[in-house]
Write a protein that holds these residues in place. Sequence first.
Motif, short mmCIF file in Angstrom:
data_model
loop_
_atom_site.label_atom_id
_atom_site.label_comp_id
_atom_site.label_asym_id
_atom_site.label_seq_id
_atom_site.Cartn_x
_atom_site.Cartn_y
_atom_site.Cartn_z
N LEU A 171 0.81 -1.22 0.00
CA LEU A 171 0.00 0.00 0.00
C LEU A 171 0.84 1.27 0.00
CD1 LEU A 171 -2.72 -1.07 2.61
CD2 LEU A 171 -2.89 -1.08 0.12
N SER B 70 -7.22 -7.78 -3.99
CA SER B 70 -7.96 -6.52 -4.14
C SER B 70 -7.03 -5.42 -4.62
CB SER B 70 -8.57 -6.11 -2.79
OG SER B 70 -8.97 -4.76 -2.81
N PRO B 71 -7.47 -4.62 -5.60
CA PRO B 71 -6.63 -3.50 -6.04
C PRO B 71 -6.42 -2.46 -4.96
CG PRO B 71 -8.81 -3.37 -7.03
CD PRO B 71 -8.73 -4.70 -6.35
N ASP B 72 -7.29 -2.46 -3.95
CA ASP B 72 -7.18 -1.49 -2.85
C ASP B 72 -6.21 -1.93 -1.76
OD1 ASP B 72 -9.07 0.24 -4.00
OD2 ASP B 72 -10.72 -0.95 -3.16
N TYR B 73 -5.97 -3.24 -1.66
CA TYR B 73 -5.12 -3.75 -0.59
C TYR B 73 -3.90 -4.52 -1.08
CZ TYR B 73 -9.17 -2.57 2.27
OH TYR B 73 -10.20 -1.89 2.87
N PRO C 52 -2.31 -4.26 -4.49
CA PRO C 52 -2.14 -3.81 -5.89
C PRO C 52 -0.97 -4.48 -6.60
CG PRO C 52 -1.42 -2.11 -4.35
CD PRO C 52 -2.13 -3.15 -3.53
N ARG D 173 -1.79 -8.18 -7.42
CA ARG D 173 -2.76 -8.18 -8.51
C ARG D 173 -2.08 -7.85 -9.85
NH1 ARG D 173 -8.28 -7.79 -9.00
NH2 ARG D 173 -9.08 -6.69 -10.84
N GLN E 64 -2.36 -0.42 -12.31
CA GLN E 64 -2.52 -0.68 -10.88
C GLN E 64 -1.73 0.30 -10.02
OE1 GLN E 64 -4.57 -3.15 -9.25
NE2 GLN E 64 -5.40 -2.97 -11.31
#
Length: 413
Positions: free
Chosen positions: A26, A222-225, A227, A230, A267
């Motif tokens: 992150l 998840s792209p939020d957690y 990235p 992913r 991403q």
Amino acid sequence: MFEFGKDLRKIFAQARESDDLSWLELIGVDLLEVEARRQSTDASRVSCKHPVEAALRAAGLWREHARRRGAPASLARAEAAVADARKGAAGRQLAETALESARVDMLGFDLCGDTARLDRAFQTLAEIQFPRRSAAAACAAALHARLSARRARLTDDPAALLDAAALLDAALHDLPPGGTDAVEDVRMDRASLALEAGVARRDPRLLDQAGRDLSALVGEASPDYRPLTRARALALCGAGLAALGTIAENEAARLQGRAMFDAAADQFTPDHSPLDWAAIQILRAGDATLPTAALAQAEALTAGSGLVLGALAREARTARAVAEAEDQGDLTTLAAVAARLRLRLQVEEAGAAPLDWAADQIGLARVGLTIERLSGHAPPGVALALEQAAEVARDHGVPALAQRAEGLRKVRA
């Protein structure tokens, strides 16, 4: 009420005490360096209550920084932190220190090649007796399987790749959730091996298997957690689809692969994880729609540290320049590219990284072959240059670069 700054610091403080480094995805690479320096300082304090654990956390942070920046200094700091931890380690700490030492050597191989690092990592694991059925033993088995996968890649033997994949399967079965050796990394290596074996055998079944594994990883990350996880999975999906499209002559698959590469690149920005971003650009270097500026930036981000990606970026950018000149029948530009490469070889002669030297030799050979096609004049020494470049690349554990040289040799033949 949520107090953003205070609560964010609390979350980071809790994460810092964990062996799971996934939270680092992150933060950008510069903030990661700040965290690594802070942890190193804390570990070196006389007042540090748990110096071995603190040093191992510092090693993990520097290792992750090296993985994303490619800085030799960060890799050296990770090695130094492991050495500090080893001084006071006893009991189970010896196993944890050995695991981190092997991880650092494996990353050093991934970044810069040199099969001696793989040998050293295997030896480190062999010297430690891990308690049976323990989390450390499962992590050691997973790390051994990942090292075996890298060694199998050097053999050009699809059967060896499949044997290594079986080791990864077994290790993944025994690895505890949240283990020190990230489950996602083992799964990524397994999918990557299936992909390589599928390409080597021109086997759509293996490529499809790799695609299913990678799709599952993409769905879970998840792209939020997560990235970076992913993006890495998306990039490998793109490579698999591109390979499948080439084997099956399926334009739809090739277009899907391009979309996967684009999604992976979206991403994060290049300053979040420079090496990951550069790797994506190199993977899609053969796509004519990729701007030349992206390859130039990838080369700039990876230059000067003797990186595998740096050599691949050099060669990819030269290949693009040569292809554009050939399309225009521009012998003047080809001569300029050759002059630039010769000058770089002369300037770097004393201290050039072997892989960079090999990449420039391949580039010069590529220019020579193109001039031969356009003018009928065959420059001397092309075959020898490609042979030497392939040998250097294989000696340093970079079959991808060797395959580029050998592909050009086949064209010449």
